[in-house]
Design an enzyme around this catalytic site. Structure first.
Site, PDB file in Angstrom:
ATOM      1  N   ALA A  70      26.949  32.369  45.113  1.00  0.00           N
ATOM      2  CA  ALA A  70      28.393  31.881  46.326  1.00  0.00           C
ATOM      3  C   ALA A  70      28.904  32.920  47.131  1.00  0.00           C
ATOM      4  O   ALA A  70      28.687  32.550  47.692  1.00  0.00           O
ATOM      5  CB  ALA A  70      29.758  31.614  44.624  1.00  0.00           C
ATOM      6  N   THR A  71      28.216  33.673  46.742  1.00  0.00           N
ATOM      7  CA  THR A  71      28.518  34.693  47.619  1.00  0.00           C
ATOM      8  C   THR A  71      28.064  34.504  49.163  1.00  0.00           C
ATOM      9  O   THR A  71      27.886  34.859  50.359  1.00  0.00           O
ATOM     10  CB  THR A  71      27.955  36.507  47.597  1.00  0.00           C
ATOM     11  OG1 THR A  71      28.425  37.059  46.382  1.00  0.00           O
ATOM     12  CG2 THR A  71      28.119  37.205  48.555  1.00  0.00           C
ATOM     13  N   ASN A 148      40.639  35.053  41.622  1.00  0.00           N
ATOM     14  CA  ASN A 148      38.650  34.885  40.382  1.00  0.00           C
ATOM     15  C   ASN A 148      40.117  36.846  39.742  1.00  0.00           C
ATOM     16  O   ASN A 148      39.670  36.804  38.172  1.00  0.00           O
ATOM     17  CB  ASN A 148      37.987  35.434  41.460  1.00  0.00           C
ATOM     18  CG  ASN A 148      38.487  36.809  42.065  1.00  0.00           C
ATOM     19  OD1 ASN A 148      38.689  36.872  42.919  1.00  0.00           O
ATOM     20  ND2 ASN A 148      37.593  37.821  42.023  1.00  0.00           N
ATOM     21  N   GLN A 176      35.675  29.867  40.828  1.00  0.00           N
ATOM     22  CA  GLN A 176      36.079  29.963  39.601  1.00  0.00           C
ATOM     23  C   GLN A 176      36.985  28.325  39.196  1.00  0.00           C
ATOM     24  O   GLN A 176      37.187  28.412  37.679  1.00  0.00           O
ATOM     25  CB  GLN A 176      37.453  30.396  39.443  1.00  0.00           C
ATOM     26  CG  GLN A 176      37.148  32.246  39.740  1.00  0.00           C
ATOM     27  CD  GLN A 176      36.253  32.825  38.816  1.00  0.00           C
ATOM     28  OE1 GLN A 176      37.116  31.954  37.539  1.00  0.00           O
ATOM     29  NE2 GLN A 176      35.575  34.098  39.329  1.00  0.00           N
ATOM     30  N   SER A 194      28.722  28.489  41.687  1.00  0.00           N
ATOM     31  CA  SER A 194      28.179  28.764  41.347  1.00  0.00           C
ATOM     32  C   SER A 194      28.112  28.990  39.679  1.00  0.00           C
ATOM     33  O   SER A 194      29.226  28.456  39.205  1.00  0.00           O
ATOM     34  CB  SER A 194      28.489  31.023  41.528  1.00  0.00           C
ATOM     35  OG  SER A 194      27.847  31.049  40.164  1.00  0.00           O
ATOM     36  N   HIS A 196      27.323  30.712  37.337  1.00  0.00           N
ATOM     37  CA  HIS A 196      27.437  31.217  36.155  1.00  0.00           C
ATOM     38  C   HIS A 196      29.021  31.159  35.667  1.00  0.00           C
ATOM     39  O   HIS A 196      29.200  31.962  34.846  1.00  0.00           O
ATOM     40  CB  HIS A 196      26.557  32.690  36.082  1.00  0.00           C
ATOM     41  CG  HIS A 196      27.223  33.704  37.215  1.00  0.00           C
ATOM     42  ND1 HIS A 196      28.342  34.354  37.070  1.00  0.00           N
ATOM     43  CD2 HIS A 196      27.188  33.706  38.032  1.00  0.00           C
ATOM     44  CE1 HIS A 196      28.877  34.986  37.306  1.00  0.00           C
ATOM     45  NE2 HIS A 196      28.230  34.348  38.934  1.00  0.00           N
ATOM     46  N   THR A 232      11.115  28.493  48.512  1.00  0.00           N
ATOM     47  CA  THR A 232      11.186  27.445  46.904  1.00  0.00           C
ATOM     48  C   THR A 232      11.526  27.591  46.045  1.00  0.00           C
ATOM     49  O   THR A 232      12.176  28.607  45.573  1.00  0.00           O
ATOM     50  CB  THR A 232       9.445  28.387  46.339  1.00  0.00           C
ATOM     51  OG1 THR A 232       8.541  28.147  47.281  1.00  0.00           O
ATOM     52  CG2 THR A 232       9.139  27.361  45.192  1.00  0.00           C
ATOM     53  N   CYS A 314      33.425  42.952  40.380  1.00  0.00           N
ATOM     54  CA  CYS A 314      32.828  43.273  41.638  1.00  0.00           C
ATOM     55  C   CYS A 314      33.013  44.112  42.079  1.00  0.00           C
ATOM     56  O   CYS A 314      32.321  44.872  43.244  1.00  0.00           O
ATOM     57  CB  CYS A 314      32.751  42.202  42.983  1.00  0.00           C
ATOM     58  SG  CYS A 314      32.073  39.798  42.585  1.00  0.00           S
TER      59      CYS A 314
END
Length: 370
Positions: A70-71, A148, A176, A194, A196, A232, A314
């Site tokens: 997402a960053t 978040n 989130q 994202s 994860h 790829t 972060c």
């Protein structure tokens, strides 16, 4: 160890792991024309459809472009919005994730006008202030769905309407809330997600772009992903992302009920703590609490049986108090007395109860010796 840091990352779902494992041996390049390549490409197509459906776009009203996370997606959204238009202004919110605020600040250093909207004490943006800031020079309005750090849900519909009335685009950091909180995708022009944070693998996210947007490429090269992001793709990561998204859609009601029950228990067990952020407009799987006289970092060190945090992963280790907590008006002392507990699908009631007991006991020891 009891894991209560779901906002930082989530445990990999067994179903996502199972979807990924075959692609450790199936090594075909998904962009090659032979059978191995076509098989890999087909797996990516399936994953794309699964992620889009969970996002709320089963009918294909937008394009889903896989990214490293997402960053990257947020960086691309902000930089792309400026690159495609003569408008030179970005409006965002003081409690946004660093990937939005830092990108916006980087653009400001290059001559872009940046307006960072303050928030009220409950963490919500003042829509009157937002309306005054969003004008005909605005290229993009960027706002998080679910914060978040404190879990507050911003008024996405209203903010998007202000953006569109001014002729600007609206970008939503939906990380989130993805798969947990309803996202009004129909009012968004772009959205970042994202894997994860939804029981999928790390290293993959996506930027969703509404159909009709002429968007500048992020990476040049072989022209993969509709010419917008060359390189790829990993069938393994895409398959894991798709499986995690599909599972979240299938379990949506069950997961929501489970998290609501855990939240109700947590409210009772942490009754001596104060909730940071709005009590009602929030995602209940995020519990940001403070208690006067408690040192959060010491608490984390003392309670080693529980994985929890003092804010965004972060920003951990920076030594600075949370910019989100400062934005809602907390003093530095109050911010340093705050902890974040995140729970979800695989958290049990017994774990919440045990964690609360350990954290409360450690806090009581601190206060006793203060």
């Amino acid at each position: 160890m009891i894991y209560l840091d779901y906002q930082a990352t989530t445990p990999l779902a067994p179903e996502a792991r199972d979807a990924m494992l075959p692609w450790l041996d199936k090594f075909g390049n998904p962009h090659s024309p032979h059978r191995l390549g076509r098989e890999a490409a087909a797996a990516i197509e399936v994953a794309t459809a699964q992620v889009a459906a969970t996002l709320g776009d089963a009918n294909g009203h937008g394009r889903l472009i896989f990214t490293s996370g997402a960053t990257e997606a947020a960086n691309w959204a902000l930089q792309g919005a400026i690159a495609r238009t003569p408008r030179r202004k970005i409006v965002t919110i003081a409690t946004e994730h660093a990937c939005v605020l830092d990108t916006a600040e980087w653009l400001a250093q290059r001559g872009i006008e940046l307006v960072v909207l303050p928030v009220l004490a409950n963490g919500l943006v003042d829509l009157d202030v937002a309306a005054a800031a969003i004008d005909g020079q605005t290229a993009l309005v960027a706002a998080m769905l679910v914060n978040n750090e404190i879990g507050v849900i911003q008024p996405i519909n209203a903010l998007a309407r202000l953006a569109h009335d001014a002729g600007a685009l609206f970008f939503c950091d939906a990380v989130q809330g993805f798969g947990r909180v309803d996202l009004p995708l129909d009012v968004c022009d772009l959205a970042a997600i994202s894997a994860h944070k939804l029981h999928g693998p790390k290293g993959i996210g996506a930027l969703w772009l509404r159909n009709g947007l002429d968007w500048p490429p992020l990476i040049h090269g072989g022209g993969q992903q509709q010419g917008l992001r060359s390189g790829t793709l990993s069938p393994m990561l895409c398959a894991g992302f798709g499986a995690a998204a599909r599972l979240a859609e299938q379990r949506r009601d069950r997961d929501r009920q489970h998290i609501r029950e855990l939240s109700d228990i947590s409210d009772r067990l942490f009754e001596d703590w104060t909730i940071n952020g709005d009590r009602f407009s929030r995602y209940v799987g995020n519990l940001n609490l403070r208690r006067a006289g408690v040192d959060a970092n010491r608490l984390i060190s003392d309670v080693r049986e529980v994985a929890f945090s003092a804010g965004s992963a972060c920003a951990s280790g920076s030594g600075r108090p949370s910019h989100v907590l400062r934005a809602v008006g907390l003093s530095e002392v109050e911010a340093r007395s705050s902890i974040r507990l995140g729970f979800g699908r695989y958290t049990t009631q017994e774990e919440i109860e045990q964690a609360a007991s350990l954290i409360n006991q450690a806090a009581a020891r601190q206060l006793e010796w203060a």
